[in-house]
Design a protein around this motif. Sequence first.
Motif: not given
Length: 937
Positions: A337-343
Amino acid sequence: MEDSAAVAGRLWDEWLPRSVRRLVGDVLPEGEADGRRLVVWLAGIHDVGKATPAFACQVEGLAQAMRDRGLEMRSREAMGAERRLVPHGLAGQVLLGAWLEERFGFGVKQAGQFSVVVGGHHGVPPEHGQIAAVEGRSHLLWTPGRSEPLWRRVQAELLDACADVLGVRGRLGAWRAVKLPQPVQVLLTAVVIVSDWMASSPELFPYFPEDVPRSGEERLAAAWKGLDLPGPWQPTVPAGPVEELFASRFELPPGASVRPVQEAAVELARQVDEPGLMVIEAPMGEGKTEAALAVAEIFASRAGAGGVFFALPTMATGNAMFPRLLKWLDRLPVSGEGRYSVLLAHSKAALNEDFTDLMRGRRIQALDLDGDAGRAPSAAGGAGRASAELVAHAWLRGRKKSMLSSFVAGTVDQLLFAGLKSRHLALRHLALAGKVVVIDEAHAYDTYMGMYLDRVLSWLGAYRVPVVVLSATLPAGRRRELVAAYSGRTAGPDGEGGFDAIADRGDYPLLTAVAPGGTPLLRRPGASGRGTPVIVERLEDAPEAVVGRLEEELAGGGCVLVVRNTVRRVLETAVVLRERFGPERVTVAHSCFLDVDRAVNDAALLTRFGPPGEATARPEGTHIVVASQVAEQSLDVDFDLLVTDLAPVDLMLQRMGRLHRHLRGGTGQAERPARLRTARCLVTGADWTASVPRPARGSVAVYGAYALLRSAAVLMPHLDDGPERPVRMPADISRLVQVAYADTAKVPAGWETVWEEARLRHEAHRADQAERAAVFRLGAAGRPGRPLFGWVAAGVGDADDTRQGRAQVRDSRESLEVVVVRRRQDGTLATVPWLAPDRRGRPRADLPLPTDQVPAAAAARTAASCGLRLPIQFSSPEVMDRAIAELEELYVPTWQAKDSPWLAGQLILALDADCQTLLAGFGLRYSPHDGLEVTRG
C-alpha cells in the motif's frame, strides 16, 4: 471472542510479514492455511478462562445474574486472595488442555504446546509450579456440587462453538501429531496478545454502540479502518547490476563508484541458498552501512521479511542513523500500500526532530460509528517523499508495541532485550522475527553484552531471520562465536568454508555468510584501492609535552584530533592547548554535554571536518579538537594529525580511521599542510620510559590493563621503527586485531609478570560478567513440541529502555541522568540561555519554567532535551544516594501533571546564573563549549 478472532485473521492477512506466516505454516499439515486457522482459533479462545468462578465473581451484580441461572460461586470476598492463584490465562490454559485431551485424544505435552498460548497471553507463560497449584483448587475453575456440570458445560460450549465457527474441529486430529517448535509457540502467543489488545480497545470496538449492533464483519471493517495500521514492507528482489542498485538507493558523490566490499556483499546475498547471517568486515569509510541496507533489501525480498531493524551502540549513533534510514526508505520502490511504519527506538526518541516530524504527520483516528474513520490529510513527515509514506503510527508507539513498527533504528539494547527474561517478551520476538536485523559496530560489545547478543542470535537463527553484522575490527574468535550462535553449530568441516577456517582466517576485508544450521561461506573482496600508511610514534603523557609537540607540528597550520580516554583528561588537555593556541582554535567533544548540545557539536564537527564537498566550513590555519571516545564511532570526520591515548588496538585503529580519511588534493594530499601530508599518529597516555609501559590510571579504569598491554605489544614494532614500519590502513587492521586478541598472544620479553597479573584480573572479570549475565538471560530454544511453560521464569518483570532497563543488558556502573535548567537571578527557573531556535525557527533559550503551574509545552520539551548523564564520580552508592536526595529537594508538583509528561519523574539539576552549583560534595560547572566540569567541593 469473535472480535479477537476476527482481528487475528486480519493481522494474518494484511499485517504479518510473509516470513512469519511461512514459519508458522511450515510446521502444520496444510501449511499457511492451517497457520491462519490456528492463529484465529487461539485468539478466539484466549479468554475462555474468564468462564470460571474465580473470574466471574468480581462484579457482584453480574455474578448474581449467573447464580440465578445455576452457575453457583462464592463471593469475591469469600474467595479472598486464593483466586489470584488461578488468573484467567492460567485457567484458560488448563481448560483448553483438558478439552483437547478429552475430546480429541491429545497427550498432556501435545495439548500443552497449544494451550500455553492461552496461558501466556498476558505476557508470562505459566510455570510448572503454578500449573500444579491449580490441581488442588478446582473450586476456582468450577464450583463443586450440583453446579459443577453446568460450569463444565458452559466452558465446553464456548470451546466447541469456537472450534466449529472458526473451522478447526476437522483439523485438530491432524494437529495432534504436530510438534510445534518453541519459536512458533512464541509467535502464536505474540499474535494473540496483539489481537487481544486491539479487540479490547473501546475506541476500535465500542462496548455500547449507539445505533443497532453491527455484524462481526462490519465491526471489524470499521475498527480496521479506524486503526489504519500500515502493512508490512513487501520488497521484490532488486535485479540488475550492483552499480544501478546503489545509484538508485543512495546519494553517491559525483564520480564515486561502488566499493568492492559493497559489490561482493550484494553478489553474496544473491547467491546464498538461503538468507541467513552475513558478517561484513571492512575498513572504516568503505560504505558498510550502504552495503548492509542493500543486503537487507535482497534478504528481505528473498525471505519475506517485512522490515529492517538497525541496531547501533548508542543513542547518538542511533540519532545519526535515523535520517540515513529515512533517505534510504525514500528511494525504495513502493511496495504494497506504500505506507511504512517507522520508529526511532531509544528512550529520548521523542526529542529527535526527525522523528517528531513523523509523529506530527499522522495520528490514529477515533472510531466513527458511521464507518468514516476521519483520516487526517496524509503527510510524509518531511519534504521530498515521492515514493512511500512514512508514518510514526500512534498505536505502535507504546512501550511494548513500538518495535512492531516495520522500520526501526535504535540502540542495541532493544535487540539485547530479546534475550532478557521479561514480561511480554513474545512481542519483542515477533517484532524481530518479521525483519532483517542489522548490527553495527559488533566489536564494541563486552562479554556481558556479548552473552545476550549470542543468545539473541540463536533465537534469530531459529526464526530464520536474516542478520547483517558490521565491524571494522572484529577478532576472529568473536566472528566464530557469532556464526556459531546463529547457525546453531559449533563444529563443521575444515577447510575453505568450515568453522576452523572462520576462526583462523585473517583476510581483510572479509565476508562470512551462514544459514541456520548451515556451513559458512567466505568471500575476500579487495579494499577500495586507497591505502594510508600511518606512522606511529610515542609521545610523553604530560599535557605540556602534547602542547610542545603540536607547536612544532602546526607551524604551517592543520586540523588535529586529540583523543583522551576520560572526560577529565579531555578538559585538562583543552586548558593547556587554549593557553597556547587560543580558545577559538580548540574545540571540545565528550559525553558530558547536554543532549541538545551534543547533537549540535556532532553536526558542527561534520560541517567543519567532514568529507570534501560536504564539509562547508573546514577551518583555515590551525584547529584542534580534543575529544573522548565520541570521536570513534559513526562520525565521518577527517583530520591531518592524530594524538591519542593508548587504547585497545581495535579502538586505536578506529581512531586512526579519522586520520587522512579522505583525499584532499589528490594522492599526494596537496591540500593539507606540507608537514602533515604524511599521516602520523602520536600515541600518549602511557609512561613509555618504564620497563613495561604504564598506561594512565584513567585508561586502566576504563579498559583494564590487559587490553592496553596487548595493544601496546602489537604496536611496539611500529612504535620502535617509526617511518620504517608504518601501520598500513587498511591492510594491517585485521592482522593487528587478530594478533592482539589471539589466545596465544606473544608476551614481550620482560613483561611476563605484569602481563600475567593483568591477564588473571581480566579473566576473573570476564568470568564474573558471564556469571552475572546468565542470571536473567533467556534460555535457548527447546526441542520441538516442548511447551513454553516457564519460558521467562525468575525474570526481571518489565524490561524497557530506561536507565534501570539498560543496566540489565549492559555491564556499566549505574549513573544518574538529570534535566538541566537555569535559576535566574530572581529565583525563577528557565531553560538554559544559549540554545539556538529549533528547525522551525521557534525560540528555545531562556524560556520560563513556572513552578506554580504547568509549563508551556514548548518550554517543557526544550528543558527535557537538556538531559545530562552525570559522570562516574556520582556512580558510587554513597555519592549517588546523597545526590538523589539533594536533587529531590527540587520537586515541583505541577511538573508531574499527566498533560505535561516531559518533566514528570525527572531529576532536575538547577544551575545558578553563572551555570554552577554544588551536588553531593562536588562542584559542577557547565558551559556549552566545555560541557560539564566536576571538581571536589
